[in-house]
Design an enzyme around this catalytic site. Structure first.
Site, short mmCIF file in Angstrom:
data_model
loop_
_atom_site.label_atom_id
_atom_site.label_comp_id
_atom_site.label_asym_id
_atom_site.label_seq_id
_atom_site.Cartn_x
_atom_site.Cartn_y
_atom_site.Cartn_z
N GLY A 59 45.58 101.09 82.03
CA GLY A 59 44.81 101.73 80.96
C GLY A 59 43.33 101.45 81.13
NE ARG A 115 55.55 101.86 79.40
CZ ARG A 115 55.35 101.73 78.11
NH1 ARG A 115 56.23 101.11 77.36
NH2 ARG A 115 54.24 102.19 77.54
CG ASP A 127 35.38 95.51 78.12
OD1 ASP A 127 34.94 94.65 77.32
OD2 ASP A 127 35.96 96.54 77.75
CE LYS A 129 36.37 99.29 73.68
NZ LYS A 129 36.79 98.23 74.60
P1 ATR Z 1 43.85 99.69 77.10
O1 ATR Z 1 42.71 100.63 76.98
O2 ATR Z 1 43.78 98.50 76.17
O3 ATR Z 1 44.09 99.27 78.50
P2 ATR Z 1 45.99 101.66 77.10
O4 ATR Z 1 45.16 102.64 77.83
O5 ATR Z 1 46.80 102.12 75.93
O6 ATR Z 1 45.12 100.46 76.52
O7 ATR Z 1 46.94 100.93 78.16
C1 ATR Z 1 47.96 100.06 77.77
C2 ATR Z 1 48.66 99.51 79.01
O8 ATR Z 1 49.73 98.66 78.56
C3 ATR Z 1 49.29 100.57 79.88
O9 ATR Z 1 49.26 100.13 81.21
C4 ATR Z 1 50.72 100.61 79.36
O10 ATR Z 1 51.67 101.11 80.26
P3 ATR Z 1 51.93 102.72 80.35
O11 ATR Z 1 50.76 103.31 81.10
O12 ATR Z 1 53.21 102.85 81.10
O13 ATR Z 1 52.02 103.20 78.93
C5 ATR Z 1 50.96 99.15 79.11
N1 ATR Z 1 52.06 98.91 78.18
C6 ATR Z 1 52.01 99.00 76.83
N2 ATR Z 1 53.22 98.71 76.29
C7 ATR Z 1 54.06 98.43 77.32
C8 ATR Z 1 55.44 98.05 77.43
N3 ATR Z 1 56.20 97.91 76.35
N4 ATR Z 1 55.92 97.85 78.68
C9 ATR Z 1 55.16 97.98 79.77
N5 ATR Z 1 53.85 98.33 79.73
C10 ATR Z 1 53.31 98.56 78.54
#
Ligand code: ATR
Length: 279
Positions: free
Chosen positions: A131, A154, A104, A68
């Site tokens: 994200g 987080r 989206d 993307k």
């Molecule tokens: P997407 O494009 O699908 O949004 P991404 O950019 O990888 O995917 O973002 C994933 C999100 O899920 C992020 O906000 C991530 O938090 P971090 O920025 O701190 O990494 C969150 N996330 C994933 N696993 C997590 C976990 N175990 N606990 C809390 N937040 C989590």
């Protein structure tokens, strides 16, 4: 003269799990159109070249993980949604130029319009995650006039980057602030991968939310995530993420095939049956 067959695609790597062929195939059949929609597995190093060569073979298509952001960079023109979200998930051709958008945000808002009308008057909004998915959700919330959007992540720096990007009305917070932020939130949106089948779930104390809050999750496997289950136990209105997947497909189909499809109960049942078949 026979009618020209219109061909569209979804491209990703891997691509086997994409439900897009099922959704678009359902609509092609329902509307009786002579079109095709197929899944293509293209490796990252070949993606830019693939996009350059769609003219003459395809009228357009969908772009999914991990392409993307590459598509954002590679298209000849982008609309405002793609620009704001920083990723392209739908392309079509205009006089030989590949044009990209991101559906989206549209899909997110259309799903809530469908399942929780009036949701956009229920601010403040609490968004979990920072994200790419969060970026699309924030764009949708802003477009619909929400003026108090609270991002909780987080990694608080990522939330801050997004709040800086969107400016006034979007604030960044750590998980620790969640109970306090929830107290007057009208809409809670999970955009993190928490709650996906087999993974950890998002720990939100539902009793902190006002009794008329709406809770929605963009995760749709399982359909009822632990977050949605907890919200239902509390008696809150919930909206699952499957509708976003279905609605985000509408604008692309209309562009490529010239007819606007509907997100019906029959389509939803078809996709649910397919998801349930997954081993
Ligand atoms: P997407 O494009 O699908 O949004 P991404 O950019 O990888 O995917 O973002 C994933 C999100 O899920 C992020 O906000 C991530 O938090 P971090 O920025 O701190 O990494 C969150 N996330 C994933 N696993 C997590 C976990 N175990 N606990 C809390 N937040 C989590």
């Amino acid at each position: 003269m026979t009618e020209r067959q219109l061909n569209a695609f979804v491209v990703g790597h891997p691509i086997a799990h994409s439900r897009s062929p099922l959704i678009h195939g359902f609509w092609l059949q329902e509307l009786g159109l002579a079109g095709s929609y197929r899944a293509l597995d293209v490796a990252p190093r070949e993606f830019a070249d693939f996009l350059k060569r769609i003219d003459g073979r395809f009228v357009g298509g969908n772009i999914t993980i991990p392409h993307k952001e590459s598509a954002y960079a590679a298209v000849g023109r982008r609309d405002a949604a793609a620009e704001e979200i920083g990723a392209v998930n739908t392309v079509w051709l205009e006089e030989g130029i590949v044009v990209g958008t991101n559906t989206d945000a549209y899909g997110f808002a259309a799903n809530l319009d469908d399942c929780a009308p009036g949701w956009d008057r229920r601010g403040p909004a609490l968004v979990l995650g920072a994200g790419g998915a969060a970026r699309a959700v924030i764009f949708a919330l802003r477009q619909r006039g929400m003026t108090d959007i609270r991002l909780v992540n987080r990694t608080v720096e990522r939330a801050r980057d997004l709040s800086d990007r969107f400016g006034d009305g979007v604030s960044a917070h750590s998980w620790a602030a969640l109970p306090e932020l929830a107290a007057d939130a009208g809409l809670l949106v999970n955009t993190t991968s928490l709650g996906m089948a087999g993974g950890e779930s998002a720990a939100v104390e539902m009793e902190r939310l006002p009794h008329d809050a709406i809770v929605t999750d963009i995760v749709y496997v399982p359909r009822v995530t632990p977050l949605l289950a907890a919200a239902r136990r509390r008696g809150l209105a919930t909206v699952d993420g499957l509708g976003m997947l279905l609605h985000q497909a509408v604008p692309g189909f209309e562009r490529w095939f010239g007819r606007r499809p509907t997100v019906s109960a029959a389509l939803r049942e078809r996709v649910v049956a397919d998801l349930d078949d997954e081993p």
